[in-house]
Write an enzyme that holds these catalytic residues in place. Structure first.
Site, PDB file in Angstrom:
ATOM      1  N   TYR A  29      58.244  31.921  36.646  1.00 35.84           N
ATOM      2  CA  TYR A  29      58.271  33.191  37.389  1.00 35.84           C
ATOM      3  C   TYR A  29      59.162  33.074  38.622  1.00 35.84           C
ATOM      4  CZ  TYR A  29      56.495  37.342  39.809  1.00 35.84           C
ATOM      5  OH  TYR A  29      56.383  38.548  40.470  1.00 35.84           O
ATOM      6  N   SER A  76      59.925  38.673  44.610  1.00 33.95           N
ATOM      7  CA  SER A  76      58.633  38.071  44.925  1.00 33.95           C
ATOM      8  C   SER A  76      58.799  37.030  46.017  1.00 33.95           C
ATOM      9  CB  SER A  76      58.034  37.407  43.683  1.00 33.95           C
ATOM     10  OG  SER A  76      56.879  36.646  44.020  1.00 33.95           O
TER      11      SER A  76
END
Length: 247
Positions: free
Chosen positions: A156, A142
């Protein structure tokens, strides 16, 4: 449609929707037989597999919870057994748990690390037992591993940053076996979890250099290149498909 991956077998974890679905379809379009894992929605996964078969490729949809290491290993073994080999592993399945630091639970931490870090490690460990020279491991990370612009992403972001180290270390270890390992970091991508017309889209677009979201197919194109013969001399690398989000 081309045949750059003709004769190859790919496994895409979390391949029933979004980026995973686009990757599975692209690899099939480039000639590979493709297996996907899914967690719950069998009908949606089988629809993806049917679409792959419609391209003239073999397809398998395997139910596997990426938080369960035994299920991950079983899925890899099943794919290698049913399709006869395993050349490409795309670690795409992910847990996306957000929240203020003080409110994140240990259970959320364990779930995120289990899916986003342990599962790619376990899947790679199982896959390389079947993977020949020329094999490919491609991790999906990501953009927030490099630039977290919103609060609530600490957990995350931590999990996706771990994939940088995993990718580099496995690239070094597996290089003598002619297996490459790379990381693709998507930026804002138009999926059901983060639609390009969602309430925060205008703000998110402003953080990119190009001013708009990616399509899932844009991420899939990068994965397909790394999986192809043209990507044979790239390993341990991070490819940002983020529209300039991290520059």
């Amino acid at each position: 449609m081309n045949n750059a991956l003709g004769g190859k077998v790919a496994l895409v974890t979390g391949g029933s929707r979004g980026i995973g679905k686009a990757v599975a379809e692209r690899l099939a379009g480039d000639g590979a037989d493709v297996a996907i894992t899914y967690q719950e929605n069998r009908e949606r996964a089988e629809a993806v597999a049917d679409g792959i078969r419609a391209q003239g490729r073999r397809a398998v949809a395997v139910r596997a919870d990426s938080a369960d290491p035994a299920a991950v290993i079983t899925a890899v073994e099943q794919v290698a057994g049913e399709l006869g080999r395993l050349d490409i592993l795309v670690n795409n399945a992910g847990a996306f748990l957000l929240g203020p630091l003080e409110e994140l639970t240990l259970e959320a931490f364990e779930q995120t690390v289990a899916v986003n870090v342990r599962a790619p490690f376990v899947a790679a460990q199982a896959a390389v037992r079947h993977m020949p020279a020329g094999g490919r491991i491609i991790n999906i990370g990501s953009n927030v591993a490099e630039r977290a612009v919103f609060p609530g992403f600490s957990l995350y972001s931590t999990s996706k940053t771990a994939l940088i180290g995993l990718t580099k270390a496995l690239g070094r270890e597996l290089g003598p076996r002619a297996i490459t390992v790379n990381l693709v970091n998507p930026g804002p991508t138009d999926t059901d979890l983060n639609p390009a017309d969602g309430p925060n889209a205008e703000v998110i677009n402003g953080f990119t250099a190009l001013g708009h979201y990616a399509a899932p197919s844009d991420v899939a194109a990068a994965v397909a290149f790394l999986a192809s013969p043209d990507g044979r001399y790239i390993t341990g690398a991070t490819v940002n498909v983020d529209g300039g989000f991290t520059i």
